[in-house]
Each structure stands twice: as structure tokens, then as C-alpha cells.
Design an enzyme around this catalytic site. Structure first.
Site, PDB file in Angstrom:
ATOM      1  CG  ASP A  10       5.144  -3.115   1.934  1.00 22.92           C
ATOM      2  OD1 ASP A  10       6.425  -3.521   1.950  1.00 22.92           O
ATOM      3  OD2 ASP A  10       5.019  -1.736   2.015  1.00 22.92           O
ATOM      4  CB  SER A  11       7.764  -2.746   5.809  1.00 23.82           C
ATOM      5  OG  SER A  11       8.149  -2.086   4.702  1.00 23.82           O
ATOM      6  CE1 TYR A  42       8.973  -5.347   8.482  1.00 29.81           C
ATOM      7  CE2 TYR A  42       8.801  -7.053   6.431  1.00 29.81           C
ATOM      8  CZ  TYR A  42       8.424  -6.550   8.079  1.00 29.81           C
ATOM      9  OH  TYR A  42       7.360  -7.067   8.668  1.00 29.81           O
ATOM     10  N   GLY A  43      14.273  -2.722   5.106  1.00 29.86           N
ATOM     11  CA  GLY A  43      15.558  -2.692   4.081  1.00 29.86           C
ATOM     12  C   GLY A  43      16.687  -2.705   4.653  1.00 29.86           C
ATOM     13  CB  CYS A  73       7.481  -6.410   0.878  1.00 29.86           C
ATOM     14  SG  CYS A  73       9.237  -5.730   1.700  1.00 29.86           S
ATOM     15  CB  THR A  75      12.909  -5.713   1.709  1.00 26.83           C
ATOM     16  OG1 THR A  75      12.927  -4.678   1.422  1.00 26.83           O
ATOM     17  CG2 THR A  75      14.253  -6.340   2.591  1.00 26.83           C
ATOM     18  CD  GLU A 151       5.871   3.700   5.337  1.00 22.45           C
ATOM     19  OE1 GLU A 151       4.984   3.938   6.254  1.00 22.45           O
ATOM     20  OE2 GLU A 151       5.700   2.804   4.480  1.00 22.45           O
ATOM     21  CB  CYS A 181      11.633  -0.869  -3.060  1.00 21.23           C
ATOM     22  SG  CYS A 181      10.631  -0.075  -1.566  1.00 21.23           S
ATOM     23  CB  THR A 182       6.042  -2.497  -3.109  1.00 23.44           C
ATOM     24  OG1 THR A 182       6.519  -2.417  -1.669  1.00 23.44           O
ATOM     25  CG2 THR A 182       6.205  -3.574  -3.813  1.00 23.44           C
ATOM     26  CG  HIS A 183       7.944   2.244   0.239  1.00 22.05           C
ATOM     27  ND1 HIS A 183       7.740   0.602   0.809  1.00 22.05           N
ATOM     28  CD2 HIS A 183       7.332   2.731   1.174  1.00 22.05           C
ATOM     29  CE1 HIS A 183       7.499   0.878   2.040  1.00 22.05           C
ATOM     30  NE2 HIS A 183       7.159   1.971   2.430  1.00 22.05           N
TER      31      HIS A 183
HETATM   32  N1  DGL Z   1       8.167  -1.886   0.557  1.00 24.14           N
HETATM   33  C1  DGL Z   1       9.528  -2.451   0.838  1.00 24.14           C
HETATM   34  C2  DGL Z   1      10.198  -3.062  -0.171  1.00 24.14           C
HETATM   35  O1  DGL Z   1       9.519  -3.279  -1.376  1.00 24.14           O
HETATM   36  C3  DGL Z   1       9.955  -2.133   2.011  1.00 24.14           C
HETATM   37  C4  DGL Z   1      10.907  -1.156   2.235  1.00 24.14           C
HETATM   38  C5  DGL Z   1      11.235  -1.005   3.632  1.00 24.14           C
HETATM   39  O2  DGL Z   1      10.538  -1.550   4.602  1.00 24.14           O
HETATM   40  O3  DGL Z   1      12.568  -0.685   3.819  1.00 24.14           O
HETATM   41  O4  DGL Z   1      11.263  -3.311  -0.363  1.00 24.14           O
END
Ligand code: DGL
Length: 264
Positions: A10-11, A42-43, A73, A75, A151, A181-183
């Protein structure tokens, strides 16, 4: 029996929401987690960049002798999964397919998606839902502020509540909401409160982990010996809030002791 670890990518901290599910559902497996904190987020990056970074991340994990890769992730799943699956000969899975299959089983027809800008723009979720559940109505919203807030550890404060309220305006009539998004599972409580208890919030890590157990079984690469299991975390930049957020979320100080700096 195969005691090699599973690689995860992931990022930043988002993939930990998937890691937690895998630790529960695949308790014998060792894991190497790679967070590309140096290049977060990454988004907001282009598809070409996401494909390149995902390939480099996977190659780093393969250099650590992983037996399968989980792209934790949204993205990277939506923009790079198909591409990278063609390039490497180990199983590589992302967060979309298993979640969409679950939604089909539940017979949901009004489906909400929240995700990063890149994921929404890629239509990765929308296309998969249209393919598998053609009658579904899909409502979606890009939420670019949420991953940076996660984050930062701002997942429970007033700013998080207001931001989520604003983003979910217009998504109130869905039957389920995909956290694309996994966040975003880090905000699950606030999201559930805002949408109401009768709406199912889809945490993709749960469905992905079930699929992973099947893949390990079908390929005969499960680890049967819990004694040699270990978890390692690699970050491309250590000067971030990752360690604070991770220790609060994982509630396991031993895991936090094993964070290494790497680059790829
Ligand atoms: N956790 C990520 C996702 O699922 C990335 C979020 C990011 O880096 O912008 O999209």
C-alpha cells in the site's frame, strides 16, 4: 506446506486494515508489509505512475521471497492489478473482485462507493459492478482528504466527522457503501453513524482475506506451522506518522518494533 511469507503493498497505513483481516483469517501465515510512505498519496497520481510504482513494489516483495502478493490499495488495484497480474507468475490479488462478488451474494442493488480520485476516475469499481450486477444503481464520490487525514491519525475527531458528513451527502439512499480505499475503514465508526445502522459498510479486507485463504489452499501453498510465522513491515520513508497510527490501530507493540527502512 509453504512457509514463505505473503507480500502486501500500500502507499501507507491503509493496507493495515487489510493486514488485520489477513492476520485473523490466515493466522499461520507470515506477512511482509510494504508501505510506500515516501510517495504517498497514490490517489492523486496518474495511472502510468501507479502501474510503475506497483510493479516496483511487487518486485521488492518478490526479492523478499513472497509466495503471493496482496495489493492492499484500492488505487493500485483499480489501475494496475490487471497489468501486474500479466507480469509475474505468483498469485496477485486486489480488493475489488471479492468485494463485488460479496455484494452480488447479498443482492444489493443500490451501491455506494467512496474512494480516492484516481480510483473513482479509473472506473475500476463501477465497471466490475456493471459486469457482475448489471441492474445495480451505483453512486460514487471521490474523497481525496480522507487518506491524508488517516495518515495523520485524524480518524475520530470533529474534523473527521464534518469531512465525512460533507462527503456522504448524496449517498444516503444506498443499501451498502464500499470503502474503496483501504485507509477508509479507519473511519468506519463515523461513517456508520453518519449513514445509519441499517446500511452495510463494506470493508474490503474481510472479503479479500477469505479469497486469499482459498487461493493458498487451491495452490497448496498454505503454511501449516504457526511456530515460524513472522510479520515484518518495510517503509520507504520513516519520517511519517505511520508508527503512531499503526500502533494505535494494531495494538501490538511487537509488530511495531519490526519496522525497517527500504527503497525500491
Ligand atoms: N490506501 C490507498 C487506497 O486504497 C491509497 C490512498 C492514497 O495513497 O491516496 O486507495
Amino acid at each position: 506446506m509453504d512457509s514463505r511469507p505473503i507480500g502486501m503493498f500500500d502507499s501507507g497505513v491503509g493496507g493495515l486494515t487489510v493486514l488485520k483481516e489477513i492476520m485473523t483469517q490466515c493466522p499461520n501465515e507470515s506477512i511482509i508489509y510494504l508501505g510506500d510512505t515516501k510517495r504517498f498519496p497514490y490517489g492523486s497520481k496518474s495511472k502510468e505512475t501507479i502501474i510503475e510504482l506497483t510493479k516496483r513494489g511487487i518486485e521488492f516483495l518478490i526479492s523478499k521471497n513472497v509466495k503471493a502478493v496482496v495489493i492492499a490499495c484500492g488505487t493500485a488495484t483499480s489501475q494496475a492489478l490487471e497489468e501486474v497480474q500479466k507480469c509475474y507468475d505468483i498469485p496477485i490479488i486486489g480488493i475489488i473482485n471479492s468485494a463485488v462478488r460479496y455484494i452480488k451474494e447479498k443482492d444489493y442493488k443500490n451501491i455506494g462507493i467512496i474512494a480516492t480520485r484516481g480510483t473513482i476516475r479509473s472506473k475500476g469499481w463501477q465497471n466490475k459492478i456493471n459486469e457482475i450486477i448489471p441492474k445495480a444503481s451505483i453512486f460514487y464520490k471521490a474523497c481525496p482528504l480522507l487518506a491524508p487525514m488517516a495518515e495523520e491519525g485524524w480518524t475520530e475527531n470533529e474534523i473527521a466527522k464534518l469531512t465525512i458528513k460533507e462527503y456522504l451527502e448524496g449517498l444516503k439512499n444506498v443499501e451498502c457503501l464500499i470503502l474503496g480505499c483501504t485507509h477508509y475503514p479507519l473511519f468506519k465508526e463515523i461513517i456508520q453513524k453518519e449513514l445509519g445502522k441499517d446500511k452495510e459498510i463494506i470493508n474490503t479486507g474481510e472479503m479479500l482475506s477469505k479469497r486469499l485463504t482459498q487461493i493458498l489452499k487451491n495452490n497448496n501453498i498454505e503454511n501449516e506451522n504457526v511456530q515460524n510465522r513472522k510479520y515484518d513491515i518495510y517503509l520507504t520513508d520513516m519520517e511519517t506518522n505511520f508508527i503512531n497510527v499503526a500502533s494505535k490501530f494494531l495494538k501490538d507493540d511487537k509488530m511495531i518494533e519490526k519496522i525497517y527502512k527500504c527503497d525500491f
